[in-house]
Design an enzyme around this catalytic site. Structure first.
Site, PDB file in Angstrom:
ATOM      1  N   ASP A 155      -0.363 -26.795  84.092  1.00 55.64           N
ATOM      2  CA  ASP A 155      -1.747 -27.391  84.459  1.00 55.64           C
ATOM      3  C   ASP A 155      -3.238 -26.721  83.488  1.00 55.64           C
ATOM      4  O   ASP A 155      -3.034 -25.473  83.393  1.00 55.64           O
ATOM      5  CB  ASP A 155      -2.088 -27.261  85.963  1.00 55.64           C
ATOM      6  CG  ASP A 155      -3.303 -27.953  86.655  1.00 55.64           C
ATOM      7  OD1 ASP A 155      -4.607 -27.871  86.047  1.00 55.64           O
ATOM      8  OD2 ASP A 155      -2.979 -28.946  87.359  1.00 55.64           O
TER       9      ASP A 155
ATOM     10  N   ASN B 264      -0.494 -35.088  95.390  1.00 57.99           N
ATOM     11  CA  ASN B 264      -1.755 -35.707  96.259  1.00 57.99           C
ATOM     12  C   ASN B 264      -1.791 -37.411  95.854  1.00 57.99           C
ATOM     13  O   ASN B 264      -1.435 -37.820  94.752  1.00 57.99           O
ATOM     14  CB  ASN B 264      -3.030 -35.094  95.187  1.00 57.99           C
ATOM     15  CG  ASN B 264      -3.036 -33.466  95.793  1.00 57.99           C
ATOM     16  OD1 ASN B 264      -2.945 -33.247  96.658  1.00 57.99           O
ATOM     17  ND2 ASN B 264      -3.411 -32.763  94.468  1.00 57.99           N
TER      18      ASN B 264
ATOM     19  N   HIS C 207       1.862 -37.610  90.123  1.00 60.38           N
ATOM     20  CA  HIS C 207       2.527 -36.118  89.620  1.00 60.38           C
ATOM     21  C   HIS C 207       2.679 -35.244  90.809  1.00 60.38           C
ATOM     22  O   HIS C 207       2.124 -35.153  91.740  1.00 60.38           O
ATOM     23  CB  HIS C 207       1.217 -35.575  88.465  1.00 60.38           C
ATOM     24  CG  HIS C 207       0.013 -35.392  89.124  1.00 60.38           C
ATOM     25  ND1 HIS C 207      -0.919 -36.510  89.198  1.00 60.38           N
ATOM     26  CD2 HIS C 207      -0.811 -34.409  89.507  1.00 60.38           C
ATOM     27  CE1 HIS C 207      -1.997 -36.215  89.597  1.00 60.38           C
ATOM     28  NE2 HIS C 207      -2.142 -34.903  89.783  1.00 60.38           N
TER      29      HIS C 207
END
Length: 112
Positions: free
Chosen positions: A30, A85, A98
């Site tokens: 990330d 999420n 993801h």
């Protein structure tokens, strides 16, 4: 695939720090990590969110890669968090399914 950010990363059009890759999935670091280990795992097939999954084997492959990332990053023994999420209120900021692999520190609950 579509022209979304993660589809472009999956196609190699945008560079990413790859952690793992198979024919179905890609794992990469990330760019705004929320923990010492913060890796994203995406299916190479575009799904906007978990609500759009049509092939549950692909989601299983994403989860399996999440576990393998935790092992390869050395966080599997002490613990880690796998997070998907979904939608704006769920905290999804990129419209491509993801999985976040988070670890390397104690995780608090509730998350936010």
């Amino acid at each position: 695939m579509t022209d979304c950010l993660f589809c472009k990363i999956a196609r190699g059009e945008i560079p990413a720090k790859k952690v793992a890759e198979t024919d179905q999935c890609l794992a990469f670091r990330d760019i705004a990590p929320q923990a010492p280990v913060h890796v994203l795992v995406i299916p190479k097939t575009h799904y906007t969110s978990v609500n759009d999954i049509t092939d549950w084997a692909e989601l299983a492959a994403v989860m399996a890669m999440g576990r393998e990332v935790a092992r390869s990053e050395g966080i599997d023994e002490k613990g880690y968090r796998l997070v998907i999420n979904t939608g704006k209120d769920g905290g999804q900021t990129v419209d491509h399914l993801h999985l976040h692999v988070l670890g390397g520190r104690h995780m608090k609950w509730p998350p936010g």
